[in-house]
Design a protein around this motif. Structure first.
Motif, PDB file in Angstrom:
ATOM      1  N   SER A 183      22.566  17.063  60.145  1.00 20.44           N
ATOM      2  CA  SER A 183      24.061  18.089  60.516  1.00 20.44           C
ATOM      3  C   SER A 183      23.556  19.062  60.120  1.00 20.44           C
ATOM      4  CB  SER A 183      25.843  17.079  60.217  1.00 20.44           C
ATOM      5  OG  SER A 183      25.708  16.254  61.542  1.00 20.44           O
ATOM      6  N   ASN A 220      21.832  30.633  69.709  1.00 16.62           N
ATOM      7  CA  ASN A 220      23.108  31.374  69.238  1.00 16.62           C
ATOM      8  C   ASN A 220      23.852  31.534  70.330  1.00 16.62           C
ATOM      9  OD1 ASN A 220      23.129  30.012  66.836  1.00 16.62           O
ATOM     10  ND2 ASN A 220      23.476  31.752  65.508  1.00 16.62           N
ATOM     11  N   THR A 262      17.473  25.891  74.267  1.00 23.20           N
ATOM     12  CA  THR A 262      16.745  24.869  73.756  1.00 23.20           C
ATOM     13  C   THR A 262      15.406  24.870  73.495  1.00 23.20           C
ATOM     14  OG1 THR A 262      17.043  22.756  74.743  1.00 23.20           O
ATOM     15  CG2 THR A 262      18.694  23.644  73.211  1.00 23.20           C
ATOM     16  N   SER A 266      21.841  19.925  69.952  1.00 21.42           N
ATOM     17  CA  SER A 266      22.691  21.312  69.964  1.00 21.42           C
ATOM     18  C   SER A 266      23.427  21.485  68.767  1.00 21.42           C
ATOM     19  CB  SER A 266      23.503  19.227  70.816  1.00 21.42           C
ATOM     20  OG  SER A 266      24.073  18.375  69.407  1.00 21.42           O
ATOM     21  N   GLN A 267      24.793  22.057  69.843  1.00 21.30           N
ATOM     22  CA  GLN A 267      25.629  22.803  68.664  1.00 21.30           C
ATOM     23  C   GLN A 267      26.926  22.797  69.031  1.00 21.30           C
ATOM     24  OE1 GLN A 267      24.521  27.134  69.887  1.00 21.30           O
ATOM     25  NE2 GLN A 267      24.599  27.328  67.282  1.00 21.30           N
ATOM     26  N   ASP A 268      27.669  23.124  68.141  1.00 21.72           N
ATOM     27  CA  ASP A 268      29.090  22.894  68.038  1.00 21.72           C
ATOM     28  C   ASP A 268      29.785  24.463  67.789  1.00 21.72           C
ATOM     29  OD1 ASP A 268      32.105  22.901  67.652  1.00 21.72           O
ATOM     30  OD2 ASP A 268      32.011  20.569  67.116  1.00 21.72           O
ATOM     31  N   THR A 269      30.087  25.585  68.597  1.00 22.47           N
ATOM     32  CA  THR A 269      30.078  26.501  68.083  1.00 22.47           C
ATOM     33  C   THR A 269      31.344  27.052  66.986  1.00 22.47           C
ATOM     34  OG1 THR A 269      31.055  27.567  70.235  1.00 22.47           O
ATOM     35  CG2 THR A 269      28.289  27.649  69.923  1.00 22.47           C
ATOM     36  N   ASN A 275      30.677  25.689  64.271  1.00 23.52           N
ATOM     37  CA  ASN A 275      28.999  26.680  63.205  1.00 23.52           C
ATOM     38  C   ASN A 275      28.730  25.205  63.180  1.00 23.52           C
ATOM     39  OD1 ASN A 275      29.307  29.166  63.719  1.00 23.52           O
ATOM     40  ND2 ASN A 275      30.468  29.291  61.623  1.00 23.52           N
ATOM     41  N   THR A 276      27.942  24.652  63.608  1.00 22.77           N
ATOM     42  CA  THR A 276      26.856  22.705  63.383  1.00 22.77           C
ATOM     43  C   THR A 276      26.085  22.777  63.900  1.00 22.77           C
ATOM     44  OG1 THR A 276      28.844  22.344  62.206  1.00 22.77           O
ATOM     45  CG2 THR A 276      27.063  20.989  62.669  1.00 22.77           C
ATOM     46  N   VAL A 277      25.384  22.575  63.890  1.00 26.64           N
ATOM     47  CA  VAL A 277      23.819  22.205  64.917  1.00 26.64           C
ATOM     48  C   VAL A 277      23.890  20.961  64.505  1.00 26.64           C
ATOM     49  CG1 VAL A 277      21.634  22.727  65.425  1.00 26.64           C
ATOM     50  CG2 VAL A 277      23.451  24.891  65.270  1.00 26.64           C
ATOM     51  N   CYS A 319      17.519  22.815  58.252  1.00 26.90           N
ATOM     52  CA  CYS A 319      17.949  23.308  58.732  1.00 26.90           C
ATOM     53  C   CYS A 319      17.779  25.130  58.932  1.00 26.90           C
ATOM     54  CB  CYS A 319      19.403  23.511  58.501  1.00 26.90           C
ATOM     55  SG  CYS A 319      20.383  24.065  59.557  1.00 26.90           S
TER      56      CYS A 319
END
Length: 123
Positions: free
Chosen positions: A21, A53, A58, A71-74, A77-79, A96
């Motif tokens: 993460s 973003n 990808t 993957s990303q959880d906008t 703000n986490t990849v 990262c």
């Protein structure tokens, strides 16, 4: 400025899985792409994965295609980097990365921001 904090590294047997993460904070509005690269002692930097973003495109390095997923959880703000079917040669320090310039590939020649790194060891 953007701060990146990684977590999730560790030791795993070959064939196993890990999830990394990377939480971003600060002036993230300027960041256009995020992802991961790895670098083992005495070796060159190797691009692992990139995510654009907002658009969600990808890209993966050849050595990890089909095994790793970014993957990303906008909202957070986490990849994430989901690593499956891990091999001994995946052993490395994983960083990262975030940049205001994107290459449209998994390579990371321009790293504007970098996390402290998290070790992945496959035995």
């Amino acid at each position: 400025h953007v701060q990146l904090v990684e977590s999730g590294g560790g030791s795993v047997q070959a064939g196993g899985a890990l999830r990394l993460s990377c939480a971003a904070s600060g002036n993230t509005y300027s960041v256009r792409c995020m992802g991961w690269f790895r670098q083992a002692p005495g070796k060159q930097r190797e691009g692992v994965a990139t995510i654009i973003n907002g658009g969600g495109s990808t890209y993966y390095g050849d050595s990890v295609k089909g095994r790793f997923t970014i993957s990303q959880d906008t909202a957070k703000n986490t990849v994430y980097l989901h690593m499956n079917s891990l091999k001994f040669e995946d052993t490395s320090m994983y960083y990262c990365a975030a940049s205001t310039r994107c290459t449209g590939s998994a390579s990371w020649p321009w790293v504007d921001y970098r996390g402290q790194g998290t070790q992945v060891t496959v035995s």
